[in-house]
Design a protein around this motif. Sequence first.
Motif, PDB file in Angstrom:
ATOM      1  N   ARG A 253       5.511  -8.720  -7.084  1.00 39.57           N
ATOM      2  CA  ARG A 253       4.062  -8.201  -6.931  1.00 39.57           C
ATOM      3  C   ARG A 253       3.933  -7.118  -7.692  1.00 39.57           C
ATOM      4  O   ARG A 253       2.536  -7.082  -7.986  1.00 39.57           O
ATOM      5  N   GLU A 254       4.652  -6.126  -6.829  1.00 38.13           N
ATOM      6  CA  GLU A 254       4.515  -4.391  -6.331  1.00 38.13           C
ATOM      7  C   GLU A 254       4.701  -4.185  -8.269  1.00 38.13           C
ATOM      8  O   GLU A 254       3.938  -3.822  -9.120  1.00 38.13           O
TER       9      GLU A 254
ATOM     10  N   ALA B 240       2.363  -4.913 -10.223  1.00 34.93           N
ATOM     11  CA  ALA B 240       0.342  -4.779 -11.041  1.00 34.93           C
ATOM     12  C   ALA B 240       0.901  -3.303 -11.183  1.00 34.93           C
ATOM     13  O   ALA B 240       0.322  -2.466 -12.008  1.00 34.93           O
ATOM     14  N   ALA B 241       2.723  -2.797 -11.134  1.00 32.04           N
ATOM     15  CA  ALA B 241       2.793  -1.694 -11.970  1.00 32.04           C
ATOM     16  C   ALA B 241       2.632  -1.773 -13.723  1.00 32.04           C
ATOM     17  O   ALA B 241       2.033  -1.015 -14.342  1.00 32.04           O
TER      18      ALA B 241
END
Lengths: 315, 315
Positions: free
Chosen positions: A261-262, A265-266
């Motif tokens: 998920r990170e 998001a990036a």
Amino acid sequence: MRRDVPTLVARAREGDARSVARLITLVENGDPALPEVAATLAPYAGRAQVVGLTGSPGVGKSTTTNELVKALRATGRRVGVLAVDPSSPFTGGAILGDRVRMQEHTLDPGVYIRSMSSRGQLGGLSAATPQAVRVLEGAGCEVILVETVGVGQAEVEIATLADTTLVLLAPGMGDAIQAVKAGVLEIADVFVINKADRPGADATYRDIQGMLGLGERLAGDWRPQVVRATAVRGEGIDDVVAAIEKHRAWLESTGKLTARRERRAAVEVEAIALGALRARIGDLKHGTALSTLATAVAAGELDPYAAAEELVKGL
Amino acid sequence: MRRDVPTLVARAREGDARSVARLITLVENGDPALPEVAATLAPYAGRAQVVGLTGSPGVGKSTTTNELVKALRATGRRVGVLAVDPSSPFTGGAILGDRVRMQEHTLDPGVYIRSMSSRGQLGGLSAATPQAVRVLEGAGCEVILVETVGVGQAEVEIATLADTTLVLLAPGMGDAIQAVKAGVLEIADVFVINKADRPGADATYRDIQGMLGLGERLAGDWRPQVVRATAVRGEGIDDVVAAIEKHRAWLESTGKLTARRERRAAVEVEAIALGALRARIGDLKHGTALSTLATAVAAGELDPYAAAEELVKGL
């Protein structure tokens, strides 16, 4: 009459389908209100499980999605479906009645279905789809199915976007070989061999298992599941759901859900930033800078790198 | 030992295949020498006819390309082939021996064949392929075939890149319907119905003609040609070549060739500029800015638009 964003979001959270629709339309159109929409939705980020579903044309994606919706609804979960058509930048959407095809769910308030076109925008799926996912998350969807046509860039983008990626294959389409060629071996968390009642399904199954055996995999890595289904008769769908849940459990137990998920998001933040920069490039010299430089490049008077440098300097 | 760029270009212009190969490798790797390569090649821009060739997996793209090379070589023209695999961002290239498949041409100094992966880079095809086309133009190729798997973003990109776009279909793949769905009706200058000896070829032919009849077309617009071929037996290839030449003549007589190439240059320049900006975003705060913001976004503490704004401000 245009409603204000907090009201739209509040209504979407209460399950008002029209407010959800309006918010996604804002997203699709790249409305100036988008940053406000995003800010209002931020607290609800990450609540839904996002499942990507991709495969070649004709492999049965729509039918499988439809059956998955049924199975998930049977467990009481609220379900969102985004059918993204990455290959239709000109017509602005799916033509053949995608919006109609899942009619049987239209009276079910626990299902929200939406077709989207990525319209050839920069970043394709990566630009608008994550925002649409956020809208559905905000609206309380617990599982969001994002369906898109492979093969191509869209497949890679869906893998970035999704917690779990399903790749559909069908026997007799040369798909097992093409799957490797297209790099889907790397993005699939679950392979669904659809139309498993057709001749050649066993061969496709063995091919995929064989290829998975050849790939390098570190200890602790996920071994993609291979599931047989005949979606048109609803067969094997429970196995697909089970495979999705198994993958989800693995993601959580290994901490990879957060990592995915990170990364997502990036990609999303970068796409928005580049979209903004692209708009600024388009506005340079009242919108003439790029075309003037392009004319010189096409004529061989300037090389494209020198032209690009000039654009960047102008920002 | 690394040769200087002017020497490499000079040798490529003399037809030295190894120098061509090295230049394309520089392009593929995004080598720091790229701007110099581009500057050296600029004067040779626009000399070649660029023909895009796309279609679903299994439709016979490689075979058709191979036969087109034969036919074009028979007329004495120097031919370049770029086989672009847009769907293989991880493996870094076509796996299944694309480089080998056209072996019969390997001893012909008038043919240069190269497989490329677009590696999921920003802009996909639009980033590296135009530079590779420039290398082949510089090396004296008169026709450059750019082959890529559809369906998807890659198809749209190939239409931007090419003077003439061929879309391959085959009977019995549901392709005629899918073609509309995928928006290829808008990008195809020539439809090739390959495997025309198979059942259903006539139906596919009629379907496409029917769809072309439905589309709106202004007076003076190009009406896409529909050609039947059986590439595996070399049948119909002359008709494909004739359709390509007819389209080329139309482009020139209407002035649209220049317009297409300026549009192509604009896409190329913009992609390079955005690539440079992306690299600068990646370098912000020693490469930590994006991931720090992404962590906050994934946690729901920050919305992606606010995060993107921060990145853009940092440039």
